[in-house]
Each structure stands twice: as structure tokens, then as C-alpha cells.
Design a protein around this motif. Structure first.
Motif, PDB file in Angstrom:
ATOM      1  N   VAL A   1       0.757  -1.343   0.098  1.00  0.00           N
ATOM      2  CA  VAL A   1       0.043   0.015   0.119  1.00  0.00           C
ATOM      3  C   VAL A   1       1.070   1.035   0.015  1.00  0.00           C
ATOM      4  CG1 VAL A   1      -1.685   1.286   1.360  1.00  0.00           C
ATOM      5  CG2 VAL A   1      -1.787  -1.144   1.159  1.00  0.00           C
ATOM      6  N   LYS A   2       0.626   2.091  -0.986  1.00  0.00           N
ATOM      7  CA  LYS A   2       1.591   3.302  -0.994  1.00  0.00           C
ATOM      8  C   LYS A   2       0.695   4.367  -0.195  1.00  0.00           C
ATOM      9  CE  LYS A   2       4.087   6.354  -4.379  1.00  0.00           C
ATOM     10  NZ  LYS A   2       5.155   6.288  -3.352  1.00  0.00           N
ATOM     11  N   LEU A   3       1.235   4.815   1.015  1.00  0.00           N
ATOM     12  CA  LEU A   3       0.831   5.710   1.647  1.00  0.00           C
ATOM     13  C   LEU A   3       0.854   7.206   0.906  1.00  0.00           C
ATOM     14  CD1 LEU A   3       2.239   4.499   5.083  1.00  0.00           C
ATOM     15  CD2 LEU A   3      -0.095   4.041   4.333  1.00  0.00           C
ATOM     16  N   GLU A   4      -0.147   8.003   1.466  1.00  0.00           N
ATOM     17  CA  GLU A   4      -0.237   9.197   0.706  1.00  0.00           C
ATOM     18  C   GLU A   4       0.985  10.153   1.200  1.00  0.00           C
ATOM     19  OE1 GLU A   4      -3.667  11.529   1.856  1.00  0.00           O
ATOM     20  OE2 GLU A   4      -3.211  11.944   3.973  1.00  0.00           O
ATOM     21  N   GLU A   5       1.683   9.842   2.084  1.00  0.00           N
ATOM     22  CA  GLU A   5       2.754  10.724   2.226  1.00  0.00           C
ATOM     23  C   GLU A   5       4.104  10.088   1.621  1.00  0.00           C
ATOM     24  OE1 GLU A   5       0.794   9.202   4.728  1.00  0.00           O
ATOM     25  OE2 GLU A   5       0.286  10.549   6.270  1.00  0.00           O
ATOM     26  N   GLY A   6       3.821   8.739   1.096  1.00  0.00           N
ATOM     27  CA  GLY A   6       5.297   8.535   0.153  1.00  0.00           C
ATOM     28  C   GLY A   6       5.437   7.186   0.444  1.00  0.00           C
ATOM     29  N   PRO A   7       5.775   6.599   1.537  1.00  0.00           N
ATOM     30  CA  PRO A   7       6.092   5.307   1.732  1.00  0.00           C
ATOM     31  C   PRO A   7       5.373   4.231   1.468  1.00  0.00           C
ATOM     32  CG  PRO A   7       6.571   6.520   3.740  1.00  0.00           C
ATOM     33  CD  PRO A   7       5.561   7.447   2.819  1.00  0.00           C
ATOM     34  N   ILE A   8       5.890   3.106   0.983  1.00  0.00           N
ATOM     35  CA  ILE A   8       4.923   1.555   0.738  1.00  0.00           C
ATOM     36  C   ILE A   8       4.869   0.925   1.985  1.00  0.00           C
ATOM     37  CG2 ILE A   8       4.429  -0.214  -0.660  1.00  0.00           C
ATOM     38  CD1 ILE A   8       5.756   1.295  -2.969  1.00  0.00           C
ATOM     39  N   VAL A   9       3.816   0.294   2.638  1.00  0.00           N
ATOM     40  CA  VAL A   9       3.885  -0.499   3.500  1.00  0.00           C
ATOM     41  C   VAL A   9       3.216  -1.750   3.346  1.00  0.00           C
ATOM     42  CG1 VAL A   9       1.608   0.610   4.480  1.00  0.00           C
ATOM     43  CG2 VAL A   9       2.943  -0.729   6.090  1.00  0.00           C
ATOM     44  N   THR A  10       3.751  -2.931   3.714  1.00  0.00           N
ATOM     45  CA  THR A  10       3.078  -4.242   3.359  1.00  0.00           C
ATOM     46  C   THR A  10       1.988  -4.568   4.589  1.00  0.00           C
ATOM     47  OG1 THR A  10       5.268  -5.152   2.557  1.00  0.00           O
ATOM     48  CG2 THR A  10       3.605  -6.999   3.409  1.00  0.00           C
ATOM     49  N   ALA A  11       0.974  -4.787   4.005  1.00  0.00           N
ATOM     50  CA  ALA A  11      -0.201  -5.194   4.836  1.00  0.00           C
ATOM     51  C   ALA A  11      -1.374  -5.953   4.394  1.00  0.00           C
ATOM     52  CB  ALA A  11      -0.777  -3.973   5.417  1.00  0.00           C
ATOM     53  N   GLN A  12      -2.224  -6.511   5.025  1.00  0.00           N
ATOM     54  CA  GLN A  12      -3.204  -7.161   4.678  1.00  0.00           C
ATOM     55  C   GLN A  12      -4.486  -6.421   4.111  1.00  0.00           C
ATOM     56  OE1 GLN A  12      -4.963 -10.907   6.361  1.00  0.00           O
ATOM     57  NE2 GLN A  12      -2.733 -11.435   7.170  1.00  0.00           N
ATOM     58  N   LEU A  13      -4.958  -6.920   3.140  1.00  0.00           N
ATOM     59  CA  LEU A  13      -6.406  -6.194   2.523  1.00  0.00           C
ATOM     60  C   LEU A  13      -7.304  -6.962   3.244  1.00  0.00           C
ATOM     61  CD1 LEU A  13      -5.597  -5.514  -1.046  1.00  0.00           C
ATOM     62  CD2 LEU A  13      -5.361  -3.847   0.752  1.00  0.00           C
ATOM     63  N   THR A  14      -8.593  -5.948   3.770  1.00  0.00           N
ATOM     64  CA  THR A  14      -9.567  -6.647   4.389  1.00  0.00           C
ATOM     65  C   THR A  14     -10.801  -6.085   3.982  1.00  0.00           C
ATOM     66  OG1 THR A  14     -10.297  -7.215   6.605  1.00  0.00           O
ATOM     67  CG2 THR A  14      -9.526  -5.116   6.310  1.00  0.00           C
TER      68      THR A  14
END
Lengths: 136, 383
Positions: free
Chosen positions: A78-91
């Protein structure tokens, strides 16, 4: 039981607390103390909004130990609006609803359970944004 | 160019060796390599392994394997870099021999997957990722490959079936390799219909985990001329790293460590991609084959898959890959894989690859990746 390793990540797991680099201003999640971009010290805490969009995703059928009960489940970048990408589940959505670019928001959910008597680990997952107003 | 050469090689078949322990696997490969080099003693042992601590409750493989192989007393240590462990173990041997502090170095990559079955193996393989920020969210090694593949398809406008050529080629070559885990040929039509592991990665896209061990023996190149009728020179050797987690990379579709290690190794060897006759790359997933070809300079970004489509990766193509089946068909014995790749390229350069032989192979490139490319170790071999 791995209580301490989960306890010490509570700020990240429950609130997406990362860091800002004092030198170049880039936002960092996960926090890493040394800036990913400029290698300067980055110790100022920053709480992310939890808004972002799907960069890529997969539905996992061959689950690792500890996740068998959840399979199949979907994990995204998931690309956060502040820039970084994070690995996480979609629910809260089916796989056929997912697409690259989909606006999502962070929610707190159960990440895994270590058996009937074991610890329950909570943390961030991402769901479709609930209100269009939330998206810029 | 390094001053190090290979004088002995050996390996077991990759398979589910239910009746063979990790120490026996390592010994069978070492015995073959010692026989091949026609020596009985070495000065140092580097063991490449990823999972023994988790799957066999056995760490301390340096001492264990040295002891069991009749080499008690020598310098011995385990090298771990996820599924790049084998290639990194060779890198340590090259450094040791090049320095002059070690005369004869033995490298063995060994992995014993089948002391466990199913989800514990998947969980163990996921320890090559970031435990706190990837694996804790349920990401697996195949899942990381899948995230790359889906994004690749999105950015470059390709479909799942466009990756089929990599698996078809690997299985065609594996069919000719008696040591391969899978010797069945694969039809492109079957590829897109295979059952999912982590969408869009399927059973026919992902390399199978297997048990196996491979060994090589290296010495100073001048000494090698006297010791071996066909020494294989290590022309280039380089290791590079990238962020451990995929999500920390500015462009996840660019394998930066693979690029850096390939460029350094090629510069050291004084070769360019045009000089390379075959490339044993880390095809744990088809997308990694495409990205490795791009990172090493054999294709432009986004165009790696076209080499498979156009038949350029076969034994008679522009750049043969997976010539003994690759990870996909020979099998992926984790920390042993990188040493298998070296053994296979050495056999190609000696002209001993039998049915798998690439015609006139003179310069071979080997690249072993750890995790989703966080470690990349590249060796260039020549005769």
C-alpha cells in the motif's frame, strides 16, 4: 510466547507511527532511525494518516504456519499518501474487487492468533476508503 | 579477475530425500567433489545453509559437517543469506583463497527441507523477509514474488501467460538432467491453468523446495593448473545488497543488488553481457527470471519476458538460462541452490553437461538471489 516483540511495536501496529527525517524531510515507515534517502539521523516521530492506494496485491493460498486458518488471504503493498509503501493485508473486500490504484485506509484488525490459548496479535490492515471525502 | 579456480565439483540429485539426513546430504556432495578434485584434505569449509536451525533444529553446521566429512579440526563456518547462502558461501571461499590465508577451500551448500512438511516450510522460507513488517502480515516468499509479478504485469502490460516461456524452458532443460527434481515437460497452455500459490504466482510458476547438497573446491589459479586437467577460473565475484523489505525500494521492479553485483563481477572479469554464453539466474519465480535478465543488462526494463517469448533463453538461444532446469525444474534447495548453479556452469564450461550442454560455452555467469533480491551474489566463470 513472543509478547515483548509485539508489545514494543504497538505504536507502529496500532497507529502507524513512523518518522520524519530532519535533514531531507522524507517520511519513513517503518521507522528506521537512519534515513533511507539521505542516511541522516531520522528520529522525529510522525503519525501517518493511514490513507493510501494499492500498489500491488496477492492472494495467498499456500499459507505459513500461524496463518493456515486465514487462507486464502490477501496481502498488498500500500502506497501511503505521504510516500512510503507498507506491506499489509487487505480486508473487508473480495479479491475480485481489488485493483492497483484502489484507495484504501488503515484499520486495526487481528493479524494472527497462536492457537486457542495463545496470544492474539493485532495490527494494521487496509480496507476500501469508507467516504469519498477522505480521498484527496 | 580473481586468482581463484575451481578444481572439484559434486552434487546430489534435488529431491525429497526422506531417508537422508542433512549431514549425509552434505557428505555425499563433498565426497563427489573431493573425488572429482582427486584430493582428500582441505584447509577450510564454508557451509551455505538457510533453514537447518528451523527445520532440523540444527545450527552449527560448520563443525558438524567438517566432523562428519572426516575433516575434523579444519576451519569451518556456516554462511547464511537466505536462498543466496550457497553463492555467498562461495564468495567467502574466494575471499579466503584470494587473500592467501587459505590454500584449499571447500564450499558445500546443503538444505534439508523435508524434516518438516507443509506450512512450517512456508513459514521458514518467509524468514528471508522482514519478520516484523512483512512476514508478520502473512507475506510469504511466493507472496513477495507475486507482488512483483502483479506490478510488472500492470506497468508493462503483460499477462500471466507471457511468463510461461520461462517455466517451459526450465522444464525442457530439467527433462534432460537426471539430477533434476522435475523431469516432466511443461506445456504453455497448462501454465496459466495451474493452481494458485499466491496469485498470480501458481504451482507452475514457483520453484519447488527440495532437499539437496552441492560442493565445489577452490584453490589459487596457478596451483589449479597443476592439480586439475580442466580448472575453471573464477573471473569475477561480487556481492551486493538492497533493502531487505520490498516496500522500502524506490522502484520494487528494479533489482538494484542484482544490477550492482552483476556490473561489479563483469567489470572484474572484463566482460560485457555480449560475451556471456550462458546465465544461471535465480528463477525462484518467473518474474525474478525476467527482472534478473533486465538487471544484468540482457534486456531493457520491462522487456525481460520477451526473451522467453522469442525463444532466446533456450540452449541454442541468445542467452541460455536454467540450462539444467534452473530453480524451477532442477529444484530450489534453499541455501544449496547457489552452489548447484556453480556446479552446473562448471560442467557446461568443461563440456561435461551431456544432454544439457550449451554449444561452445566459454564464459558463464551465475547469479544467486536471497529473499526478493535483498542479497545478490554474481560469479563469472571461464575456462
Amino acid at each position: 510466547m513472543e509478547v515483548s516483540r509485539h508489545w514494543r511495536l504497538q505504536e507502529q501496529r496500532y497507529k502507524l507511527v513512523g518518522e520524519t527525517c530532519d535533514n531531507c524531510g522524507v517520511k519513513l515507515f517503518p521507522p528506521r532511525d537512519v534515513c533511507l534517502e539521505c542516511a541522516a539521523p531520522a528520529k522525529e516521530l510522525y503519525t501517518f494518516t493511514g490513507l493510501g492506494e494499492v500498489y500491488s496485491y496477492t492472494t495467498i493460498y499456500d499459507a505459513p504456519a500461524g496463518f493456515e486458518q486465514q487462507a486464502p488471504y490477501s496481502v498488498a503493498l500500500v502506497k501511503l499518501e505521504e510516500g512510503p509503501i507498507v506491506t499489509a493485508q487487505l480486508t473487508d473486500m473480495d479479491e475480485d474487487e481489488m485493483y492497483i490504484g484502489m484507495p484504501v485506509e488503515m484499520v486495526t484488525r487481528k493479524l494472527r492468533t497462536d492457537g486457542d490459548e495463545g496470544m492474539i496479535v493485532y495490527g494494521y490492515k487496509f480496507r476500501p476508503v469508507q467516504f469519498e471525502m477522505a480521498v484527496k | 579477475m580473481t586468482n581463484v579456480s575451481i578444481i572439484g565439483i559434486g552434487c546430489t540429485a534435488v529431491n525429497e530425500h526422506w531417508d537422508t539426513s542433512i549431514r549425509h546430504l552434505a557428505w555425499y556432495a563433498i565426497e563427489a567433489a573431493l573425488d572429482d578434485a582427486d584430493i582428500s584434505k582441505v584447509d577450510a569449509l564454508y557451509v551455505g545453509n538457510m533453514l537447518a536451525g528451523q527445520l532440523s533444529q540444527q545450527n552449527h553446521l560448520g563443525a558438524l559437517v567438517a566432523d562428519f566429512a572426516g575433516l575434523r579440526g579444519i576451519e569451518a563456518v556456516t554462511v547464511e543469506a537466505a536462498d543466496a547462502s550457497g553463492g555467498v558461501a562461495l564468495r567467502q571461499a574466494v575471499l579466503a583463497v584470494q587473500s592467501g590465508l587459505v590454500e584449499t577451500a571447500l564450499v558445500v551448500g546443503v538444505e534439508k527441507m523435508t524434516d518438516q512438511t507443509g506450512s512450517p516450510i512456508t513459514a521458514a522460507l518467509a524468514t528471508g523477509l522482514d519478520a516484523d513488517y512483512e512476514a508478520m502480515h502473512g507475506l510469504t516468499a511466493a507472496g513477495a514474488g507475486a507482488l512483483l509479478m502483479r506490478r510488472y504485469m500492470h506497468e508493462y502490460g503483460v499477462s500471466v501467460s507471457d511468463f510461461a516461456g520461462f517455466s517451459v524452458n526450465a522444464h525442457a532443460n530439467g527433462a534432460d538432467n537426471p539430477l533434476a527434481m522435475f523431469r516432466n515437460r511443461l506445456k504453455a497452455e497448462a501454465f496459466a491453468k495451474a493452481s494458485p500459490i499466491a496469485t498470480p504466482v501458481s504451482l507452475f510458476d514457483a520453484a519447488p523446495a527440495g532437499d539437496g547438497a552441492a560442493a565445489v573446491i577452490v584453490v589459487n589459479s596457478e596451483k589449479a593448473m597443476d592439480m586439475s586437467p580442466q580448472p575453471i577460473r573464477i573471473l569475477g565475484s561480487a556481492l551486493a545488497t538492497d533493502t531487505l523489505a520490498l516496500h522500502d525500494r524506490k522502484n520494487p521492479l528494479w533489482l538494484g543488488a542484482a544490477e550492482r553485483s552483476a556490473q561489479k563481477a563483469m567489470a572484474m572479469a572484463g566482460v560485457t553481457p555480449d560475451d556471456v554464453d550462458l546465465f544461471e539466474l535465480h528463477d525462484a519465480f518467473t518474474v525474478l527470471a525476467a527482472l534478473s535478465l533486465e538487471a544484468a543488462g540482457f534486456a531493457a526494463p520491462g522487456a525481460g519476458w520477451q526473451l522467453a517469448r522469442d525463444g532466446q533463453i533456450g540452449r541454442d538461444g541468445r542467452i541460455p538460462i536454467s540450462t539444467f532446469g534452473g530453480l524451477k525444474a532442477r529444484g530450489n534447495p534453499g541455501g544449496a541452490t547457489g552452489v548447484y548453479q556453480i556446479v552446473e556452469v562448471a560442467r557446461q564450461l568443461r563440456g561435461q553437461a551431456e544432454a544439457c550442454q550449451v554449444p561452445d560455452a566459454k564464459i558463464g555467469m551465475v547469479q544467486n538471489l536471497g529473499g526478493a533480491g535483498a542479497t545478490a551474489v554474481t560469479h563469472i566463470l571461464g575456462v
